[in-house]
Write an enzyme that holds these catalytic residues in place. Structure first.
Site, PDB file in Angstrom:
ATOM      1  N   HIS A  22       0.862  -1.190   0.000  1.00 13.60           N
ATOM      2  CA  HIS A  22       0.000   0.000   0.000  1.00 13.60           C
ATOM      3  C   HIS A  22       0.896   1.237   0.000  1.00 13.60           C
ATOM      4  O   HIS A  22       1.281   1.759   1.043  1.00 13.60           O
ATOM      5  CB  HIS A  22      -0.918  -0.007   1.218  1.00 13.60           C
ATOM      6  CG  HIS A  22      -2.024   1.008   1.143  1.00 13.60           C
ATOM      7  ND1 HIS A  22      -3.353   0.659   1.135  1.00 13.60           N
ATOM      8  CD2 HIS A  22      -2.004   2.364   1.056  1.00 13.60           C
ATOM      9  CE1 HIS A  22      -4.101   1.752   1.061  1.00 13.60           C
ATOM     10  NE2 HIS A  22      -3.290   2.801   1.008  1.00 13.60           N
ATOM     11  N   HIS A  24       1.286   4.941  -2.276  1.00 14.03           N
ATOM     12  CA  HIS A  24       0.752   5.842  -3.307  1.00 14.03           C
ATOM     13  C   HIS A  24       1.884   6.559  -4.028  1.00 14.03           C
ATOM     14  O   HIS A  24       2.745   7.173  -3.409  1.00 14.03           O
ATOM     15  CB  HIS A  24      -0.179   6.877  -2.673  1.00 14.03           C
ATOM     16  CG  HIS A  24      -1.475   6.307  -2.197  1.00 14.03           C
ATOM     17  ND1 HIS A  24      -2.606   6.276  -2.979  1.00 14.03           N
ATOM     18  CD2 HIS A  24      -1.820   5.743  -1.012  1.00 14.03           C
ATOM     19  CE1 HIS A  24      -3.600   5.727  -2.298  1.00 14.03           C
ATOM     20  NE2 HIS A  24      -3.144   5.382  -1.103  1.00 14.03           N
ATOM     21  N   ASP A  26       1.794   9.312  -5.812  1.00 10.97           N
ATOM     22  CA  ASP A  26       1.785  10.767  -5.657  1.00 10.97           C
ATOM     23  C   ASP A  26       2.063  11.220  -4.232  1.00 10.97           C
ATOM     24  O   ASP A  26       2.133  12.430  -3.972  1.00 10.97           O
ATOM     25  CB  ASP A  26       0.476  11.376  -6.171  1.00 10.97           C
ATOM     26  CG  ASP A  26      -0.757  10.680  -5.636  1.00 10.97           C
ATOM     27  OD1 ASP A  26      -0.636   9.594  -5.046  1.00 10.97           O
ATOM     28  OD2 ASP A  26      -1.873  11.221  -5.807  1.00 10.97           O
ATOM     29  N   GLY A 179      -9.613   7.823  -1.723  1.00 10.22           N
ATOM     30  CA  GLY A 179     -10.207   9.140  -1.484  1.00 10.22           C
ATOM     31  C   GLY A 179     -11.081   9.168  -0.245  1.00 10.22           C
ATOM     32  O   GLY A 179     -11.252   8.170   0.450  1.00 10.22           O
ATOM     33  N   GLU A 209     -10.907   3.875   7.216  1.00  6.72           N
ATOM     34  CA  GLU A 209      -9.901   4.893   7.516  1.00  6.72           C
ATOM     35  C   GLU A 209     -10.590   6.216   7.830  1.00  6.72           C
ATOM     36  O   GLU A 209     -10.431   6.781   8.916  1.00  6.72           O
ATOM     37  CB  GLU A 209      -8.950   5.060   6.338  1.00  6.72           C
ATOM     38  CG  GLU A 209      -7.884   6.118   6.521  1.00  6.72           C
ATOM     39  CD  GLU A 209      -7.152   6.447   5.233  1.00  6.72           C
ATOM     40  OE1 GLU A 209      -6.054   7.014   5.329  1.00  6.72           O
ATOM     41  OE2 GLU A 209      -7.674   6.159   4.134  1.00  6.72           O
ATOM     42  N   ASP A 287       1.880   3.787   3.181  1.00  7.96           N
ATOM     43  CA  ASP A 287       0.850   4.647   2.607  1.00  7.96           C
ATOM     44  C   ASP A 287       1.508   5.674   1.689  1.00  7.96           C
ATOM     45  O   ASP A 287       1.317   5.643   0.477  1.00  7.96           O
ATOM     46  CB  ASP A 287       0.009   5.333   3.680  1.00  7.96           C
ATOM     47  CG  ASP A 287      -1.340   5.802   3.174  1.00  7.96           C
ATOM     48  OD1 ASP A 287      -1.722   5.422   2.050  1.00  7.96           O
ATOM     49  OD2 ASP A 287      -2.041   6.538   3.890  1.00  7.96           O
TER      50      ASP A 287
END
Length: 365
Positions: A22, A24, A26, A179, A209, A287
């Site tokens: 997991h 990201h 960006d 999101g 989350e 994350d």
């Protein structure tokens, strides 16, 4: 007096073979890269020194998930050309290799990178090329997860699911929904998940989350999630918690991020230990290495410090991430077997977690 971490222990954890499920794209830039790409675009940043910029980009002042996510506009501004995307993807894999990571699944939403005219296909080609370029030097296996965003209206999620399926033989291993959760239920995107599953593509869903256990229930029962991103609030529904444990639905846990988004108050109170004790298939993840300011080694060390994990527990959880990966079974079993062999060679007495009082170490091996 606060005990001092033993750098030899940290070095041993860094050398431990790990998998990251997991992460990201960006949210995982190098500070130097953000600074250089921003300068090339004429974009002003508040700091020109990499260490200060990295501290500023770490989101410790958010009140919730929405405020945490707001910082991503800064990185997205320098992720709109093929060259930018290739560089960032390549560097992410190189950084993973330096952190002892053997397998990494990188996720992103392609639609966020088309603001300056790139097509979705061009975005995919650039990121996949960057991941591949990063693989060879460090020996890391890197794969891609395509995200849809809960907040964008239909048919966005179907378009992302179709894109994921189109590239599943070329490096994409799963479809995801990310999101802000609250007010953006996963059930609204269920047809996109049905499409992905119908085409034999694995699915994972961010849930539990920014909202409660009901969000996880939707992810599992209406979207058919094979894994859950975060899953922090799963304990609020004991029956669902038991279902997730029994069906071996893996949890992609990101402890530091969950503290930053105020899902848990402090690391020591994170429910990952509860889930582990129950037998859940838990994995530890960053994350976002930039926004959370952590490496995967940092996360494992924090689990030892705050949750009392022994090196045996660290190794067990590290291996579980290989088990939960979305690679084809034979490939992930081969990676796991290699990691297990290397972990077995590390069974000589581990360094102590903390240095004795008054003791100093000049370097770590």
């Amino acid at each position: 007096m606060t005990p001092t971490l033993n750098p030899h222990f940290v070095a041993r954890v860094r050398a431990m073979p790990k998998a990251e499920l997991h992460c990201h794209l960006d949210g995982s830039l190098r500070a130097a890269t953000l600074r250089e790409l921003s300068a090339a675009r004429g974009l002003a940043l508040p700091h020109q020194h990499d260490a200060a910029l990295a501290r500023w980009m770490r989101v410790d002042d958010a009140h919730d998930l929405a405020e945490y996510l707001a910082r991503f506009e800064i990185t997205l501004a320098v992720m709109q050309t093929a060259d930018e995307l290739r560089r960032i993807a390549r560097e992410l894999v190189a950084d993973a290799a330096a952190d002892g990571i053997r397998y990494v699944e990188v996720r992103f939403c392609p639609a966020l990178h088309t603001r300056e005219g790139l097509s979705a296909d061009a975005v995919m080609e650039a990121v996949l090329a960057g991941l591949q370029a990063g693989e060879a030097p460090g020996g890391v296996v890197a794969r891609l997860i395509v995200c849809a965003l809960r907040s964008l209206p239909w048919p966005h999620s179907m378009a992302m699911a179709e894109l994921a399926v189109a590239y599943q033989r070329r490096g994409v291993v799963a479809f995801d929904l990310a999101g802000g959760e609250r007010g953006n239920p996963a059930r609204a995107h269920a047809p996109a998940f049905e499409y992905a599953r119908h085409n034999n593509l694995a699915v994972t869903v961010h849930a539990g989350e920014g909202d409660g256990a009901a969000s996880i229930h939707e992810a599992v029962h209406q979207c058919g999630a094979n894994r859950i991103g975060h899953g922090t609030r799963l304990r609020e529904d004991p029956a669902l918690e038991a279902y997730v444990v029994d069906r071996r639905i893996a949890l992609e846990v990101c402890p530091t991020s969950n503290v930053q988004t105020r899902v848990v108050h402090v690391f020591a109170e994170h429910p990952i230990e509860r889930y582990r004790q129950l037998g859940a298939l838990v994995t530890v993840n960053t994350d976002n290495t930039m926004m959370s300011g952590v490496s995967l080694t940092d996360e494992f060390v924090s689990c030892a410090v705050h949750l009392g994990w022994s090196h045996e527990t660290l190794a067990q959880v590290a291996l579980q991430a290989f088990d939960a990966g979305f690679l084809p079974y034979a490939e992930r079993q081969a990676l796991r077997a290699s990691a297990e062999r290397d972990l077995a060679r590390m069974t000589s007495p581990w360094p102590a977690l903390f240095l004795p009082a008054g003791h100093q170490v000049d370097g770590a091996a």
